[in-house]
Write a protein that holds these residues in place. Structure first.
Motif, mmCIF file in Angstrom:
data_model
loop_
_atom_site.group_PDB
_atom_site.id
_atom_site.type_symbol
_atom_site.label_atom_id
_atom_site.label_comp_id
_atom_site.label_asym_id
_atom_site.label_seq_id
_atom_site.Cartn_x
_atom_site.Cartn_y
_atom_site.Cartn_z
ATOM 1 N N GLN A 1 0.837 -1.207 0.000
ATOM 2 C CA GLN A 1 0.000 0.000 0.000
ATOM 3 C C GLN A 1 0.872 1.257 0.000
ATOM 4 N N LEU A 2 1.940 1.234 0.766
ATOM 5 C CA LEU A 2 2.845 2.377 0.814
ATOM 6 C C LEU A 2 3.527 2.583 -0.543
ATOM 7 N N SER B 1 -5.366 11.593 -5.637
ATOM 8 C CA SER B 1 -6.221 11.580 -4.446
ATOM 9 C C SER B 1 -6.727 10.191 -4.068
ATOM 10 N N VAL B 2 -7.315 9.469 -5.008
ATOM 11 C CA VAL B 2 -7.929 8.178 -4.672
ATOM 12 C C VAL B 2 -6.871 7.087 -4.492
ATOM 13 N N ILE B 3 -6.050 6.897 -5.504
ATOM 14 C CA ILE B 3 -5.069 5.815 -5.439
ATOM 15 C C ILE B 3 -3.903 6.205 -4.526
ATOM 16 N N GLY C 1 -5.314 7.549 -0.887
ATOM 17 C CA GLY C 1 -6.061 6.417 -0.342
ATOM 18 C C GLY C 1 -5.158 5.289 0.106
ATOM 19 N N SER C 2 -4.158 4.964 -0.707
ATOM 20 C CA SER C 2 -3.227 3.896 -0.344
ATOM 21 C C SER C 2 -2.353 4.298 0.835
ATOM 22 N N VAL D 1 -10.998 -1.675 -0.019
ATOM 23 C CA VAL D 1 -11.545 -0.619 -0.874
ATOM 24 C C VAL D 1 -10.461 -0.049 -1.785
ATOM 25 N N PHE D 2 -9.308 0.274 -1.220
ATOM 26 C CA PHE D 2 -8.260 0.887 -2.030
ATOM 27 C C PHE D 2 -7.536 -0.123 -2.913
ATOM 28 N N SER D 3 -7.556 -1.393 -2.531
ATOM 29 C CA SER D 3 -7.004 -2.436 -3.398
ATOM 30 C C SER D 3 -7.853 -2.587 -4.650
#
Length: 145
Positions: free
Chosen positions: A12-13, A58-60, A63-64, A84-86
């Motif tokens: 995620q990071l 913003s989202v990816i 969010g991640s 959700v972010f995956s």
């Protein structure tokens, strides 16, 4: 299970930092971020990369990063948040391939990363016995009896 959390945190990071960088490039240079010509968007509703850059940032991206922070803080909702972010990443890649009418190696790599993140998120949901894992496990238990 500690390995699952650490690996998901790292993925995620990694995705978040990359998406923030890519999104920022598209926002600052919407006509050709990173050498990508605006002509590539001819099959999309966009005439430049500004809106896709904002979404990527913003989202990816954020969010991640948010998801990785929640993993670090051991939020009880991390299974849902990271899921959700995956899936946002997976959908982003699919839509991007459709709009660009192309599939390159980075698309494949990030599609697989998104699926791995989703699988790790599901593992966390199963470990915590949260929805939908609780329903699946209850159904499985009844079928065994």
């Amino acid at each position: 299970m500690k390995v699952v959390y650490r690996f998901l945190f790292a993925l995620q990071l990694f995705v978040g930092i990359g998406a923030i960088g890519g999104g920022m490039m598209a926002i600052l240079n919407p006509q050709g971020p990173g050498g990508m010509p605006a002509d590539a968007l001819k099959n999309s509703p966009f005439n430049n990369y500004l809106i896709p850059g904002i979404i990527l940032f913003s989202v990816i991206g954020l969010g991640s990063i948010f998801s990785s922070v929640m993993i670090y803080l051991r939020s009880k909702f991390i299974g849902y948040i990271s899921s959700v972010f995956s899936w946002a990443l997976v959908i982003w890649i699919i839509v991007q391939c459709i709009m660009l009418n192309a599939v390159v190696s980075l698309h494949v790599i990030f599609f697989i990363i998104g699926l791995v993140e989703a699988a790790l998120s599901a593992a966390i949901l199963f470990e915590q016995r949260l929805f939908p894992a609780n329903i699946i496990l209850r159904f499985y238990k009844r079928m065994k009896e």
